[in-house]
Design a protein around this motif. Sequence first.
Motif, PDB file in Angstrom:
ATOM      1  N   MET A   1      28.045  22.819 -32.835  1.00  0.00           N
ATOM      2  CA  MET A   1      27.478  21.796 -31.965  1.00  0.00           C
ATOM      3  C   MET A   1      26.327  21.107 -32.696  1.00  0.00           C
ATOM      4  SD  MET A   1      27.331  23.934 -28.409  1.00  0.00           S
ATOM      5  CE  MET A   1      28.779  24.691 -27.708  1.00  0.00           C
ATOM      6  N   SER A   2      26.377  19.806 -32.807  1.00  0.00           N
ATOM      7  CA  SER A   2      25.365  19.119 -33.585  1.00  0.00           C
ATOM      8  C   SER A   2      24.274  18.507 -32.740  1.00  0.00           C
ATOM      9  CB  SER A   2      26.025  18.038 -34.438  1.00  0.00           C
ATOM     10  OG  SER A   2      26.746  17.128 -33.638  1.00  0.00           O
ATOM     11  N   SER A   3      24.597  17.984 -31.588  1.00  0.00           N
ATOM     12  CA  SER A   3      23.571  17.388 -30.742  1.00  0.00           C
ATOM     13  C   SER A   3      24.116  17.197 -29.344  1.00  0.00           C
ATOM     14  CB  SER A   3      23.104  16.044 -31.308  1.00  0.00           C
ATOM     15  OG  SER A   3      24.090  15.064 -31.110  1.00  0.00           O
ATOM     16  N   PHE A   4      23.204  17.042 -28.384  1.00  0.00           N
ATOM     17  CA  PHE A   4      23.649  16.785 -27.022  1.00  0.00           C
ATOM     18  C   PHE A   4      24.153  15.361 -26.856  1.00  0.00           C
ATOM     19  CE2 PHE A   4      21.323  20.633 -25.796  1.00  0.00           C
ATOM     20  CZ  PHE A   4      22.283  21.208 -24.999  1.00  0.00           C
ATOM     21  N   SER A   5      23.859  14.489 -27.797  1.00  0.00           N
ATOM     22  CA  SER A   5      24.320  13.114 -27.675  1.00  0.00           C
ATOM     23  C   SER A   5      25.839  13.035 -27.774  1.00  0.00           C
ATOM     24  CB  SER A   5      23.676  12.231 -28.755  1.00  0.00           C
ATOM     25  OG  SER A   5      24.050  12.679 -30.042  1.00  0.00           O
ATOM     26  N   ASP A   6      26.460  13.999 -28.480  1.00  0.00           N
ATOM     27  CA  ASP A   6      27.912  13.955 -28.588  1.00  0.00           C
ATOM     28  C   ASP A   6      28.565  15.165 -27.912  1.00  0.00           C
ATOM     29  OD1 ASP A   6      27.294  15.985 -30.338  1.00  0.00           O
ATOM     30  OD2 ASP A   6      27.875  14.900 -32.142  1.00  0.00           O
ATOM     31  N   PHE A   7      27.837  15.833 -27.024  1.00  0.00           N
ATOM     32  CA  PHE A   7      28.402  16.927 -26.248  1.00  0.00           C
ATOM     33  C   PHE A   7      29.410  16.390 -25.245  1.00  0.00           C
ATOM     34  CE2 PHE A   7      26.456  20.289 -27.993  1.00  0.00           C
ATOM     35  CZ  PHE A   7      25.929  21.279 -27.203  1.00  0.00           C
ATOM     36  N   SER A   8      30.554  17.020 -25.171  1.00  0.00           N
ATOM     37  CA  SER A   8      31.439  16.758 -24.047  1.00  0.00           C
ATOM     38  C   SER A   8      30.973  17.609 -22.874  1.00  0.00           C
ATOM     39  CB  SER A   8      32.870  17.136 -24.418  1.00  0.00           C
ATOM     40  OG  SER A   8      32.976  18.555 -24.589  1.00  0.00           O
ATOM     41  N   PRO A   9      31.309  17.225 -21.639  1.00  0.00           N
ATOM     42  CA  PRO A   9      30.955  18.074 -20.497  1.00  0.00           C
ATOM     43  C   PRO A   9      31.477  19.499 -20.656  1.00  0.00           C
ATOM     44  CG  PRO A   9      31.708  15.921 -19.741  1.00  0.00           C
ATOM     45  CD  PRO A   9      31.961  15.967 -21.234  1.00  0.00           C
ATOM     46  N   GLU A  10      32.640  19.633 -21.288  1.00  0.00           N
ATOM     47  CA  GLU A  10      33.214  20.967 -21.476  1.00  0.00           C
ATOM     48  C   GLU A  10      32.368  21.805 -22.433  1.00  0.00           C
ATOM     49  OE1 GLU A  10      34.857  18.109 -21.856  1.00  0.00           O
ATOM     50  OE2 GLU A  10      36.054  18.107 -20.010  1.00  0.00           O
ATOM     51  N   SER A  11      31.885  21.187 -23.506  1.00  0.00           N
ATOM     52  CA  SER A  11      31.063  21.916 -24.471  1.00  0.00           C
ATOM     53  C   SER A  11      29.732  22.329 -23.868  1.00  0.00           C
ATOM     54  CB  SER A  11      30.827  21.049 -25.716  1.00  0.00           C
ATOM     55  OG  SER A  11      32.029  20.789 -26.384  1.00  0.00           O
ATOM     56  N   LEU A  12      29.112  21.424 -23.118  1.00  0.00           N
ATOM     57  CA  LEU A  12      27.849  21.752 -22.463  1.00  0.00           C
ATOM     58  C   LEU A  12      28.053  22.893 -21.470  1.00  0.00           C
ATOM     59  CD1 LEU A  12      24.891  21.303 -21.818  1.00  0.00           C
ATOM     60  CD2 LEU A  12      25.564  19.464 -20.262  1.00  0.00           C
ATOM     61  N   HIS A  13      29.122  22.819 -20.698  1.00  0.00           N
ATOM     62  CA  HIS A  13      29.405  23.863 -19.717  1.00  0.00           C
ATOM     63  C   HIS A  13      29.591  25.219 -20.398  1.00  0.00           C
ATOM     64  CE1 HIS A  13      30.700  25.641 -15.971  1.00  0.00           C
ATOM     65  NE2 HIS A  13      31.857  25.992 -16.490  1.00  0.00           N
ATOM     66  N   ALA A  14      30.284  25.217 -21.522  1.00  0.00           N
ATOM     67  CA  ALA A  14      30.511  26.470 -22.246  1.00  0.00           C
ATOM     68  C   ALA A  14      29.197  27.061 -22.731  1.00  0.00           C
ATOM     69  CB  ALA A  14      31.454  26.223 -23.429  1.00  0.00           C
ATOM     70  N   GLN A  15      28.276  26.218 -23.223  1.00  0.00           N
ATOM     71  CA  GLN A  15      26.981  26.711 -23.679  1.00  0.00           C
ATOM     72  C   GLN A  15      26.173  27.272 -22.521  1.00  0.00           C
ATOM     73  OE1 GLN A  15      25.832  26.881 -26.917  1.00  0.00           O
ATOM     74  NE2 GLN A  15      24.207  28.094 -25.973  1.00  0.00           N
ATOM     75  N   VAL A  16      26.210  26.588 -21.384  1.00  0.00           N
ATOM     76  CA  VAL A  16      25.494  27.063 -20.196  1.00  0.00           C
ATOM     77  C   VAL A  16      26.003  28.437 -19.788  1.00  0.00           C
ATOM     78  CG1 VAL A  16      25.160  26.659 -17.725  1.00  0.00           C
ATOM     79  CG2 VAL A  16      24.902  24.767 -19.341  1.00  0.00           C
ATOM     80  N   LEU A  17      27.312  28.606 -19.766  1.00  0.00           N
ATOM     81  CA  LEU A  17      27.889  29.893 -19.371  1.00  0.00           C
ATOM     82  C   LEU A  17      27.467  31.010 -20.318  1.00  0.00           C
ATOM     83  CD1 LEU A  17      31.511  28.935 -18.248  1.00  0.00           C
ATOM     84  CD2 LEU A  17      29.488  29.316 -16.826  1.00  0.00           C
ATOM     85  N   LEU A  18      27.399  30.715 -21.615  1.00  0.00           N
ATOM     86  CA  LEU A  18      26.954  31.719 -22.585  1.00  0.00           C
ATOM     87  C   LEU A  18      25.499  32.119 -22.322  1.00  0.00           C
ATOM     88  CD1 LEU A  18      28.492  30.370 -25.927  1.00  0.00           C
ATOM     89  CD2 LEU A  18      29.120  32.482 -24.731  1.00  0.00           C
ATOM     90  N   ASP A  19      24.647  31.121 -22.108  1.00  0.00           N
ATOM     91  CA  ASP A  19      23.231  31.394 -21.846  1.00  0.00           C
ATOM     92  C   ASP A  19      23.056  32.241 -20.592  1.00  0.00           C
ATOM     93  OD1 ASP A  19      22.529  29.865 -24.039  1.00  0.00           O
ATOM     94  OD2 ASP A  19      22.009  28.084 -22.874  1.00  0.00           O
ATOM     95  N   VAL A  20      23.769  31.864 -19.541  1.00  0.00           N
ATOM     96  CA  VAL A  20      23.621  32.553 -18.258  1.00  0.00           C
ATOM     97  C   VAL A  20      24.183  33.965 -18.323  1.00  0.00           C
ATOM     98  CG1 VAL A  20      24.417  32.560 -15.858  1.00  0.00           C
ATOM     99  CG2 VAL A  20      23.488  30.461 -16.871  1.00  0.00           C
TER     100      VAL A  20
END
Length: 288
Positions: free
Chosen positions: A1-20
């Motif tokens: 993952m390089s930046s939130f500017s090119d995050f897809s909703p799916e990638s962001l969701h996956a990162q959130v789930l890992l953190d939680v």
Amino acid sequence: MSSFSDFSPESLHAQVLLDVARALQEDVGGGDLTAALVPPARRARARVLAREAAVICGAPWVDAALRAMDPGVRITWHVAEGQRCAPDQVVLQAEGEARALLSAERTALNFLQLLSAVATKTATYVQAVQGTRARIVDTRKTIPGLRLAQKYAVRTGGGTNHRIGLHDAVLIKENHIAAAGGVTAVLRAAQQVAARAQFIEIEVETLAQLQEALDAGARMVLLDNMPLPMLHEAVRLNAGRAILEISGGVTLESVRALADTGVDRISIGALTKDVKATDFSMRLQELP
């Protein structure tokens, strides 16, 4: 993952789930012994109150924490992500299993208090430089394991992300210059990885180094700990050839004067490093 500017909703969701998942394992582990004192069928309504004014940030992490414990929980946000709340305002209401709400409480609030604090501090700096060309930029001075979450919070507060890590951009500092044999030599070496880097930036401490960097084709230069008169001269010397960034000891009291020099970016480690958590609390009410 390089930046939130090119995050897809799916990638962001996956990162959130890992953190939680990591946070819940740390807190709940094999089970919440105290929440087990509550009858399993009991339902409750939880209200999250802000104890101080803030920019709300962290809704994806809060929602994921609550749903991890109760997939059927009903969540209603009264203050949207990126919007300001007032002291004692209810920002969130959730209805679901009482045990689940109790078990998720601390994890949800931990994300909310940290990320709202980062977004709020960022917004304060962004407001301070309003009307200038300068953008407020974050750094790699983040809490281990929560870098992407904190950089998301910077963006929510109106700031700009610098590189995510060592893997996505080149930032040549004093030690790199010394080890590589000088400004010109290190910039030439950097061209070998240019295709894989979002940008190549070089840090300079003197006007002579700035001139050498510009002559060697630098397109992004970090002006490290320069006094105001030198910064003004650096902007004049640059004449728009490279993107200029200021770094080092930036405070809320000094940031406007720095922005008024005409630089393009001001990077501030304190956005993510020196953060005082926003105060939130959760109150439960049993449902009939």
